[in-house]
Enzyme design. Structure first.
Site: not given
Lengths: 259, 486, 167, 229
Positions: B42, B44-47, B286, B332, B403, B437
């Site tokens: 992965g 993405g941001l983390a990977g 958003s 949310r 989401h 979250r």
């Protein structure tokens, strides 16, 4: 709505491709273009025909994966959107829609409408970054950046790397893509340090990949889903000339040989 | 039901746990780091941030993504922003407040120590991203701008127009690209992980399929980091990208990694409503829109007048009515459930009755159309593109949609799953968001895990391991290949 | 050991061939939509014990449908997006079943998990901290077996658990 | 190989060469046009012939002429090189391409427009430049100024032929379109764009590309009409 679809079919990179025509009926005007293709594929699978392969992912216009040349234009007839944001209400009932993959020597077809855009990754790898490691950086507010600089940088940074600029350019040039990254970083104080060497190395990589030369027709900017301006190309040009006349980089024979 | 796992949460006062832990855990000496190979799945941001940072430290990285380029990972679609406890606005924010808001927002179902660490490193994230050239929004004086998000009463959200996720991901991607150029990261795009290989109880590699040739290849390593995002697409319709999937973490689960709180899913309140059966995905608007937009439905059931014809006193601004202090910026889950409630009562709007209005009329009157356009222009355009309606003139119609998934692979304080040597980062793990979250916290967590947690935490494990590689014809690799695809 | 690689090929081919060989009548998307509808209706914004129990049955039917009736064309040795998606949907079905188990066992409402049986008079989520302030971590027990839940008790030493209020 | 030749071989280097040579030729056009307006004088060609001698006998002008010839040749050769690279960059064309949706036709066809101008230049050079330098021109004698090659007489003779005038007019139309892209493109390539100045450059470029070729085209047209009367 009913459509006649003329779609480029090509088994794999090695095979010869050709157009195939499909009739599709009963498509809702609110369908997105990709949903229309989904529906076509459902029909094809049911009829034991290979579904049409096309690249897509986020379907909200930001990932840059989708890439179709629709009726002679990248991402279809509307301005400032990607294919996934195109809706069937933009077409007339009974229209014939011609769908082709991006055409460029640097974007070889993988299958049907899927092309290989890894040249873009290699260009970024050649210098499209600021060379900082993680950690040990100054506080974020230490260097103020004027709103106009930040905005201009953001304008350039909004490039999604879809390749529409290359696809539409009569020369299949990647100047807008390269310029967007160079301009984004060159306008920020953090990116200025390497601005010149970055321009040098990214242009060198772009040439090496085999993209055509920019002749300033401006088509790239017109068809760019993020409306990235030609002024970024001018900025790239400036950075490059500055680099060439001022930087202390002198190629030696081996480097030239490799390049 | 035994307790066969240990969260390894360090003792001591909350605010010292992480720094003490960093000191306590084992280190791999710089010269030895290059003897270890790490697989990161992965980008993405983390990977991407993990792969880049681990490579900077000297480890050899193999990074995998199923997309054609690491830059396309779904983190790119996050719009609104990223939280950080910088207190640049002088409005009373602090690490503790961000920690507290996150714990409370998650309805007290997350680990205190993890969340505190998240809030702590949030400051470094912003510094790091700015240093990488992320063009965050600025005030006229040139300093960073902030806005508010749901579940918070301070302005701590940093943003880059409505494309914050994109800009943060491109930052991480650029750091990753730099390491690819340095030869420290070997990148495998269009390659999908099919199975985790466990040898003698330790994660030692993966089986992956090259999506272009179909070739199934084994990759061996000393540790495996899974940063493959969430599983919201289990609902078919979600705001996730079409190809976002659970395969990597699910197959790791089948190899013994515990799966925590799978039922914790987040339904985002502001999505464009479903318009028909053909729909393939839902588009998020958003949450930042709730800074200025007001949510309402008609007071009476079945009132299908056009919104302009419904007078003020016949409108029910139900969030403002029920939650006067947070108003439209409730978290949310609360906003979503209330939208569902009014629709269940028959007061929903639009053709399907499954929508509520998000109205900018007051905001346009108050701060002007131009300001609204500069703040949310691209979101308004996106709405118009999809629905064919102009939100400057007519209120938007919104409805909740799946989401984010707070559940994921169980991890300890070091982000290690219950399989030694297998780590889970970002949305793929369960650790920080509890049962809900807060907005703008997913980006924060992904980058916290990748830039600032895993680079330290993985050393604690690797320092105890030998440098030997498991050959890919080891029986466990073969077995994994045999049994894959369920 | 040299003969292992030969076996890999045949075994891996066979496992992917399974999906490719079913050649039923349901497309991957159709099955995915059915799964999605069950999950949204019963394990979405609000959940009930009854609904979740029903969903448990329904999801098994979807799983049956997938493994008996899915239709994926083409081969493994090419770019085959239907095949990619089929593998992902197969995993989603199993995960969906686990989500339902998890939602069913958690007899409280918290955050995104709203069980209609557990709400305050004002309709807000009603937590049960005494019994559910833990992480439910599920352990795979092999194909066809009920997963086992492990509990990590959450320790709150710094914040006081309270009814969330945004009023 | 030096850094300079390396730089000039890069894609941007090649563009830079096109830009510089193009801009120099634009400057040349201004001078050439001003000189040629002398043809409008009703003095039997005296002013023009004096000008022609000045142009062919002054060392600095001769040096500039050499730069002009070089610019024309380099501009043409580089355009061929660039076109070849660009062709290679797209080996398979689109079956359906609505290029007009995103760029004007003359921007996309600079090669064709340039070729028209080049063909014209060959004819033009042969007719006048060659004759002036190497041909056997009649000689005229103006009071007190000595002998002059009577270039005016062949110019006047040439412009009595309608097809010759037509060639000029067509070539100047070609030049006009070539300039309307080339002028602003040269500045873009040099990186000289700015929100404040670019509209000015574009405006000047547009007027330049209309006015200069029009004046050039008017000369044969006027002389042709005069020859009829």
């Amino acid at each position: 709505m009913d459509f006649t679809l003329k779609i480029w079919r090509q088994k794999d990179a090695q095979s010869q491709g050709q157009f195939k025509t499909y009739q599709l009926t009963g498509i809702g005007a609110d369908n997105s273009f990709m949903e229309m293709l989904d529906e076509l594929n459902e029909h094809l699978i049911k009829n034991n025909e290979d579904p049409v392969h096309f690249d897509h992912d986020c379907r909200e216009g930001i990932c840059g994966t989708c890439s179709l040349y629709i009726n002679g234009r990248p991402h279809g007839p509307q301005k400032a959107i990607t294919t996934c944001q195109l809706h069937m209400r933009s077409f007339k009932d009974k229209d014939t829609i011609t769908i082709e993959p991006w055409r460029a020597q640097t974007f070889p077809v993988i299958r049907d409408l899927v092309v290989d855009r890894s040249a873009f990754d290699r260009i970024i790898q050649s210098g499209g970054y600021i060379s900082v490691n993680t950690g040990g950086v100054p506080d974020a507010n230490e260097t103020p950046i004027t709103t106009s600089k930040a905005n201009n940088a953001m304008d350039a940074a909004s490039c999604i790397g879809c390749g529409a600029c290359v696809a539409v350019c009569k020369n299949a040039s990647a100047m807008l893509f390269v310029a967007a990254k160079i301009s984004h970083l060159a306008q920020l104080p953090q990116g200025k340090v390497e601005a010149e060497s970055r321009a040098e190395s990214m242009v060198a990589q772009m040439d090496k990949e085999g993209f055509g030369l920019c002749t300033n027709t401006g088509a790239c900017s017109v068809e760019c889903p993020k409306e990235i301006s030609l002024t970024h190309i001018a900025r790239l040009n400036r950075q490059y000339y500055k680099a060439k006349q001022a930087s202390d980089y002198i190629p030696d024979k081996e480097e030239i040989h490799e390049g | 039901m035994s307790m066969k796992f240990d969260s390894k949460t360090p003792g001591g006062p909350l605010e010292d746990k992480w720094s003490k832990h960093i000191f306590d855990i084992k280190l791999v000496n710089p010269a030895n780091k290059r003897k270890f190979d790490i697989i990161v799945v992965g980008t993405g941001l983390a990977g991407a941030s993990a792969a880049a940072t681990l490579a900077e430290l000297g480890y050899n990285i193999k990074a995998f993504c199923f997309q054609d380029s690491p830059r396309r990972a779904h983190s790119i679609a996050a719009q609104g922003g990223i939280n950080a406890a910088k207190n640049y606005q002088n409005d009373g924010d602090s690490v503790y407040r961000l920690f507290y808001d996150t714990i409370k927002g998650g309805d007290y179902r997350s680990r205190e120590a993890n969340v505190y660490r998240l809030a702590e490193v949030s400051e470094n994230i912003i510094d790091q991203c700015v240093a990488q050239g992320v063009p965050f929004a600025r005030e006229y004086g040139g300093l960073l701008a902030n806005r508010s998000f749901g579940g918070a009463q301070v302005s701590r959200t940093f943003y880059a127009r409505g494309q914050t996720g994109q800009q943060l991901l491109l930052g991480a991607y650029s750091a990753l690209s730099r390491q690819v150029a340095n030869g420290k990261v070997q990148m495998f795009p269009r390659t999908e992980m099919l199975d985790l290989v466990v040898v003698d109880g330790h994660a030692r590699g993966i089986i992956a399929r090259n999506l272009i040739t179909g070739k199934i290849v084994s990759y061996s390593a000393h540790a495996v980091v899974l940063a493959t995002g969430g599983y919201g697409n289990v609902f078919y319709l979600s705001t996730n990208a079409m190809a976002s999937n659970t395969t990597a973490i699910w197959r790791a689960h089948k190899k013994g990694a515990l799966f925590a709180n799978p039922c914790f899913t987040q339904i985002h309140p502001t999505c464009i409503p479903v318009s028909g059966d053909h729909q393939s995905k839902l588009t998020l608007m958003s949450e930042s829109l709730r800074n200025d937009g007001r949510v309402w439905v008609p007071k009476t059931k079945g009132d299908n007048r056009i919104p302009a014809d419904i007078p003020e006193d016949e409108r029910d601004y139900f969030l403002e009515r029920r939650y006067p202090s947070f108003g439209n910026l409730v978290p949310r889950d609360v906003a979503s459930r209330n939208a569902k409630l009014v629709c269940d009562e028959g007061r929903g709007v639009g053709a399907t009755g499954l929508a509520v209005y998000l109205d900018f009329e007051d905001a346009i009157k108050r701060i002007g159309r131009d300001t609204i356009e500069s703040k949310y222009g691209n979101l308004f355009d996106m709405y118009k593109q999809i629905t064919g309606e102009n939100p400057y003139e007519k209120p938007m119609r919104i409805y909740p949609a799946v989401h984010y998934t707070m559940g994921g692979l169980w991890v300890d304080y070091n982000l290690m799953t219950s399989i030694p040597g297998c780590y889970a980062l970002g949305e793929a793990n369960f650790s920080d968001h509890g049962a809900n979250r807060l907005g703008a916290s997913a980006l924060m967590q992904g980058l916290a895990d990748g830039y600032f947690v895993i680079p330290y935490a993985i050393g604690d494990y690797l320092a105890t391991r030998s440098y030997d590689m498991v050959p890919t014809d080891h029986p466990e690799f073969l077995k994994a290949e045999h049994s894959k695809n369920t | 050991m040299t003969w292992y690689p030969l076996i890999i090929r045949s075994f891996s081919k066979r496992s992917i061939q399974k999906i490719l060989s079913i050649n039923g009548s349901s497309t991957v998307d159709e099955i995915h939509k059915e799964l999605g509808k069950i999950m949204w209706d019963y394990c979405g914004m609000s959940r009930t014990a009854q609904g979740l129990s029903d969903a448990r049955e329904k999801i098994q039917a979807v799983k049956q449908q997938f493994w008996n009736d899915v239709k994926v064309l083409g081969t493994n040795d090419e770019l085959n997006m239907s095949l990619e998606k089929a593998g992902r949907v197969a995993d989603f079905i199993e995960l969906g079943a686990l989500m339902i188990e998890d939602a069913l066992h958690r007899n409280e409402s918290c955050g995104g998990h709203f069980r209609e049986e557990y709400q305050t008079e004002e309709g807000e989520a009603l937590r049960d901290d005494e019994h559910f302030a833990y992480v439910g971590a599920w352990e795979y027990q092999g194909e066809g077996n009920q997963e086992v839940q492990n509990k990590e008790q959450l320790q709150f030493e710094n914040v006081k658990l309270s009814q969330r209020s945004y009023k | 190989m030096s850094w300079l030749t390396e730089a000039l071989k890069s894609s941007l280097g090649r563009k830079l060469v096109m830009s510089f040579t193009g801009l120099f030729l634009i400057l040349f056009l201004v001078g050439h046009m001003l000189g040629n307006t002398l043809l409008f004088f009703d003095d039997g060609g005296q002013a023009f012939n004096e000008y022609a001698r000045f142009m062919t006998s002054t060392p600095i002008i001769q040096a500039l002429s050499l730069v002009t010839y070089a610019s024309i040749i380099i501009h043409a050769v580089y355009s061929i090189v660039i076109t070849r690279i660009n062709r290679r960059a797209r080996p398979i064309q689109y079956a359906l391409n609505k290029a007009s949706a995103s760029s004007p036709w003359y921007s996309r066809n600079m090669g064709i427009l340039g070729t028209i101008v080049l063909i014209f230049l060959v004819v033009h050079f042969r007719s006048f430049w060659y004759e002036m330098r190497f041909g056997q021109l009649p000689v005229v004698n103006y009071d007190g100024s000595g002998e002059f090659k009577d270039l005016y007489s062949i110019v006047a003779e040439s412009f009595k032929q309608w097809w010759y005038v037509l060639l000029y007019v067509v070539a100047m139309i070609g030049l006009a379109f070539h300039l309307s892209h080339g002028f602003k493109s040269a500045f873009q390539t040099l990186g000289l764009t700015h929100k404040k100045y670019t509209p000015l450059i574009e405006g000047v470029g547009l007027w330049f590309s209309i006015v200069v070729p029009t004046i050039f085209a008017l000369i044969p047209v006027v002389m042709f009409i005069k020859s009829l009367g």
